[in-house]
Write a protein that holds these residues in place. Structure first.
Motif, PDB file in Angstrom:
ATOM      1  N   GLY A  58      82.072  35.056  68.052  1.00  0.00           N
ATOM      2  CA  GLY A  58      81.883  35.230  69.486  1.00  0.00           C
ATOM      3  C   GLY A  58      83.126  35.664  70.233  1.00  0.00           C
ATOM      4  N   GLU A  59      84.247  35.780  69.559  1.00  0.00           N
ATOM      5  CA  GLU A  59      85.496  36.220  70.213  1.00  0.00           C
ATOM      6  C   GLU A  59      85.332  37.647  70.729  1.00  0.00           C
ATOM      7  OE1 GLU A  59      88.801  34.768  70.566  1.00  0.00           O
ATOM      8  OE2 GLU A  59      87.628  32.951  70.243  1.00  0.00           O
ATOM      9  N   LYS A  60      86.017  37.959  71.820  1.00  0.00           N
ATOM     10  CA  LYS A  60      85.947  39.299  72.418  1.00  0.00           C
ATOM     11  C   LYS A  60      87.000  40.239  71.847  1.00  0.00           C
ATOM     12  CE  LYS A  60      82.769  38.165  75.429  1.00  0.00           C
ATOM     13  NZ  LYS A  60      81.435  38.274  75.000  1.00  0.00           N
ATOM     14  N   GLU A  61      88.163  39.706  71.507  1.00  0.00           N
ATOM     15  CA  GLU A  61      89.269  40.527  71.009  1.00  0.00           C
ATOM     16  C   GLU A  61      89.462  40.335  69.509  1.00  0.00           C
ATOM     17  OE1 GLU A  61      91.171  42.727  72.792  1.00  0.00           O
ATOM     18  OE2 GLU A  61      89.783  42.322  74.441  1.00  0.00           O
ATOM     19  N   GLY A  62      89.523  41.448  68.771  1.00  0.00           N
ATOM     20  CA  GLY A  62      89.754  41.390  67.341  1.00  0.00           C
ATOM     21  C   GLY A  62      91.204  41.077  67.030  1.00  0.00           C
ATOM     22  N   VAL A  63      91.425  40.391  65.906  1.00  0.00           N
ATOM     23  CA  VAL A  63      92.776  40.040  65.478  1.00  0.00           C
ATOM     24  C   VAL A  63      93.429  41.228  64.788  1.00  0.00           C
ATOM     25  CG1 VAL A  63      94.108  38.487  63.998  1.00  0.00           C
ATOM     26  CG2 VAL A  63      92.119  37.621  65.217  1.00  0.00           C
ATOM     27  N   MET A  64      92.672  41.885  63.894  1.00  0.00           N
ATOM     28  CA  MET A  64      93.179  43.046  63.149  1.00  0.00           C
ATOM     29  C   MET A  64      92.005  43.744  62.480  1.00  0.00           C
ATOM     30  SD  MET A  64      94.945  41.276  59.848  1.00  0.00           S
ATOM     31  CE  MET A  64      93.985  40.619  58.514  1.00  0.00           C
ATOM     32  N   ASP A  65      92.271  44.898  61.879  1.00  0.00           N
ATOM     33  CA  ASP A  65      91.274  45.591  61.080  1.00  0.00           C
ATOM     34  C   ASP A  65      91.362  45.080  59.643  1.00  0.00           C
ATOM     35  OD1 ASP A  65      90.411  47.102  63.203  1.00  0.00           O
ATOM     36  OD2 ASP A  65      91.653  48.840  62.708  1.00  0.00           O
ATOM     37  N   ALA A  66      90.231  45.048  58.963  1.00  0.00           N
ATOM     38  CA  ALA A  66      90.215  44.611  57.566  1.00  0.00           C
ATOM     39  C   ALA A  66      91.016  45.584  56.716  1.00  0.00           C
ATOM     40  CB  ALA A  66      88.782  44.522  57.062  1.00  0.00           C
ATOM     41  N   PRO A  67      91.929  45.078  55.868  1.00  0.00           N
ATOM     42  CA  PRO A  67      92.749  45.970  55.048  1.00  0.00           C
ATOM     43  C   PRO A  67      91.973  46.645  53.918  1.00  0.00           C
ATOM     44  CG  PRO A  67      93.266  43.682  54.557  1.00  0.00           C
ATOM     45  CD  PRO A  67      92.288  43.677  55.691  1.00  0.00           C
ATOM     46  N   THR A  68      90.939  45.980  53.398  1.00  0.00           N
ATOM     47  CA  THR A  68      90.123  46.550  52.324  1.00  0.00           C
ATOM     48  C   THR A  68      88.651  46.278  52.603  1.00  0.00           C
ATOM     49  OG1 THR A  68      90.245  44.530  50.989  1.00  0.00           O
ATOM     50  CG2 THR A  68      91.918  46.218  50.566  1.00  0.00           C
ATOM     51  N   LEU A  69      87.809  47.138  52.095  1.00  0.00           N
ATOM     52  CA  LEU A  69      86.354  46.979  52.247  1.00  0.00           C
ATOM     53  C   LEU A  69      85.691  47.244  50.915  1.00  0.00           C
ATOM     54  CD1 LEU A  69      85.831  48.842  55.631  1.00  0.00           C
ATOM     55  CD2 LEU A  69      85.777  46.378  55.250  1.00  0.00           C
ATOM     56  N   PRO A  70      84.561  46.715  50.632  1.00  0.00           N
ATOM     57  CA  PRO A  70      83.780  45.751  51.401  1.00  0.00           C
ATOM     58  C   PRO A  70      84.363  44.353  51.299  1.00  0.00           C
ATOM     59  CG  PRO A  70      82.670  46.193  49.346  1.00  0.00           C
ATOM     60  CD  PRO A  70      83.888  47.096  49.389  1.00  0.00           C
ATOM     61  N   LEU A  71      83.925  43.469  52.180  1.00  0.00           N
ATOM     62  CA  LEU A  71      84.347  42.068  52.197  1.00  0.00           C
ATOM     63  C   LEU A  71      83.155  41.185  51.830  1.00  0.00           C
ATOM     64  CD1 LEU A  71      86.258  42.116  55.599  1.00  0.00           C
ATOM     65  CD2 LEU A  71      87.296  42.053  53.332  1.00  0.00           C
ATOM     66  N   LYS A  85      86.866  36.164  54.118  1.00  0.00           N
ATOM     67  CA  LYS A  85      88.249  35.764  53.858  1.00  0.00           C
ATOM     68  C   LYS A  85      89.058  37.000  53.520  1.00  0.00           C
ATOM     69  CE  LYS A  85      87.874  30.988  52.562  1.00  0.00           C
ATOM     70  NZ  LYS A  85      88.106  29.963  51.571  1.00  0.00           N
ATOM     71  N   VAL A  86      90.244  37.069  54.100  1.00  0.00           N
ATOM     72  CA  VAL A  86      91.184  38.145  53.810  1.00  0.00           C
ATOM     73  C   VAL A  86      92.518  37.489  53.510  1.00  0.00           C
ATOM     74  CG1 VAL A  86      92.385  40.167  54.731  1.00  0.00           C
ATOM     75  CG2 VAL A  86      89.974  39.799  55.271  1.00  0.00           C
ATOM     76  N   ASP A  87      93.064  37.746  52.341  1.00  0.00           N
ATOM     77  CA  ASP A  87      94.309  37.125  51.883  1.00  0.00           C
ATOM     78  C   ASP A  87      94.248  35.605  51.981  1.00  0.00           C
ATOM     79  OD1 ASP A  87      95.425  39.646  51.364  1.00  0.00           O
ATOM     80  OD2 ASP A  87      96.170  39.828  53.418  1.00  0.00           O
ATOM     81  N   GLY A  88      93.086  35.032  51.675  1.00  0.00           N
ATOM     82  CA  GLY A  88      92.909  33.590  51.675  1.00  0.00           C
ATOM     83  C   GLY A  88      92.702  32.960  53.042  1.00  0.00           C
ATOM     84  N   LYS A  89      92.738  33.756  54.106  1.00  0.00           N
ATOM     85  CA  LYS A  89      92.564  33.227  55.457  1.00  0.00           C
ATOM     86  C   LYS A  89      91.152  33.532  55.962  1.00  0.00           C
ATOM     87  CE  LYS A  89      97.387  33.910  56.653  1.00  0.00           C
ATOM     88  NZ  LYS A  89      98.325  34.646  57.503  1.00  0.00           N
ATOM     89  N   PRO A  90      90.536  32.572  56.670  1.00  0.00           N
ATOM     90  CA  PRO A  90      89.179  32.808  57.179  1.00  0.00           C
ATOM     91  C   PRO A  90      89.165  33.675  58.439  1.00  0.00           C
ATOM     92  CG  PRO A  90      89.908  30.612  57.790  1.00  0.00           C
ATOM     93  CD  PRO A  90      91.005  31.213  56.936  1.00  0.00           C
ATOM     94  N   TYR A  91      88.233  34.617  58.481  1.00  0.00           N
ATOM     95  CA  TYR A  91      88.015  35.475  59.647  1.00  0.00           C
ATOM     96  C   TYR A  91      86.522  35.621  59.851  1.00  0.00           C
ATOM     97  CZ  TYR A  91      92.934  36.885  59.291  1.00  0.00           C
ATOM     98  OH  TYR A  91      94.298  36.888  59.257  1.00  0.00           O
ATOM     99  N   TRP A  92      86.151  36.300  60.924  1.00  0.00           N
ATOM    100  CA  TRP A  92      84.755  36.574  61.234  1.00  0.00           C
ATOM    101  C   TRP A  92      84.602  38.050  61.548  1.00  0.00           C
ATOM    102  CZ3 TRP A  92      81.075  32.709  61.021  1.00  0.00           C
ATOM    103  CH2 TRP A  92      81.576  31.417  60.869  1.00  0.00           C
ATOM    104  N   VAL A  93      83.458  38.630  61.176  1.00  0.00           N
ATOM    105  CA  VAL A  93      83.163  40.019  61.518  1.00  0.00           C
ATOM    106  C   VAL A  93      81.877  40.046  62.341  1.00  0.00           C
ATOM    107  CG1 VAL A  93      84.356  41.000  59.524  1.00  0.00           C
ATOM    108  CG2 VAL A  93      81.949  40.469  59.352  1.00  0.00           C
ATOM    109  N   ASP A  94      81.842  40.950  63.310  1.00  0.00           N
ATOM    110  CA  ASP A  94      80.685  41.097  64.194  1.00  0.00           C
ATOM    111  C   ASP A  94      79.558  41.784  63.429  1.00  0.00           C
ATOM    112  OD1 ASP A  94      78.861  41.530  66.204  1.00  0.00           O
ATOM    113  OD2 ASP A  94      80.227  42.647  67.497  1.00  0.00           O
ATOM    114  N   GLY A  95      78.425  41.105  63.307  1.00  0.00           N
ATOM    115  CA  GLY A  95      77.292  41.637  62.564  1.00  0.00           C
ATOM    116  C   GLY A  95      76.730  42.916  63.143  1.00  0.00           C
ATOM    117  N   MET A  96      76.979  43.178  64.430  1.00  0.00           N
ATOM    118  CA  MET A  96      76.468  44.395  65.063  1.00  0.00           C
ATOM    119  C   MET A  96      77.341  45.614  64.760  1.00  0.00           C
ATOM    120  SD  MET A  96      73.706  43.497  66.502  1.00  0.00           S
ATOM    121  CE  MET A  96      73.335  44.811  67.632  1.00  0.00           C
TER     122      MET A  96
END
Length: 129
Positions: A58-71, A85-96
């Motif tokens: 639900g955050e409005k501002e992204g932290v960063m772009d994913a360095p590799t895909l798919p996740l 998870k990216v580099d062992g840290k939890p993140y969220w991606v907007d399903g839309m």
């Protein structure tokens, strides 16, 4: 006497049918449970696109772009966001803003199989030459 034999056969037949039904049900539900455990992946909607990572759903501002895909999706979605998870840290991606590939193995190849139709044997988006 014949009546008792006939009744016994019916009881045995019903017991075997009930046992078979329970066995089939058990095997089927265990198969579905195993299928639900398969991984889902998120990828950019367009080839070469990026996926923004958020610190919470639900955050409005992204932290960063994913360095590799798919996740790989790491759990159930919340408010339309998928946990990754990216580099062992939890993140969220907007399903839309992503394409979700459910329960599939992502093909890793240098050259895509190209244009396919429904009549192409084994046609899939994750197929290589």
């Amino acid at each position: 006497m014949m009546r008792r034999i006939h009744d016994a056969r019916q009881q045995i037949r019903h017991a075997l049918l009930a046992t078979t039904a329970v066995a089939v049900f058990t095997l089927t539900t265990n198969g579905f449970a195993a299928a639900d455990d398969a991984k889902s992946f998120v990828d950019a909607q367009k080839p070469g696109g990026t996926v923004k990572l958020y610190s919470a759903p639900g955050e409005k501002e992204g932290v960063m772009d994913a360095p590799t895909l798919p996740l790989a999706v790491e759990g159930p979605s919340e408010r339309g966001f998928y946990p990754v998870k990216v580099d062992g840290k939890p993140y969220w991606v907007d399903g839309m803003s992503v394409k979700v590939v459910r329960k599939a193995q992502i093909a890793r190849c240098s050259e895509s199989a190209g244009v396919q139709s429904a009549a192409t044997l084994g046609a899939a988006t994750n197929r290589c030459h």
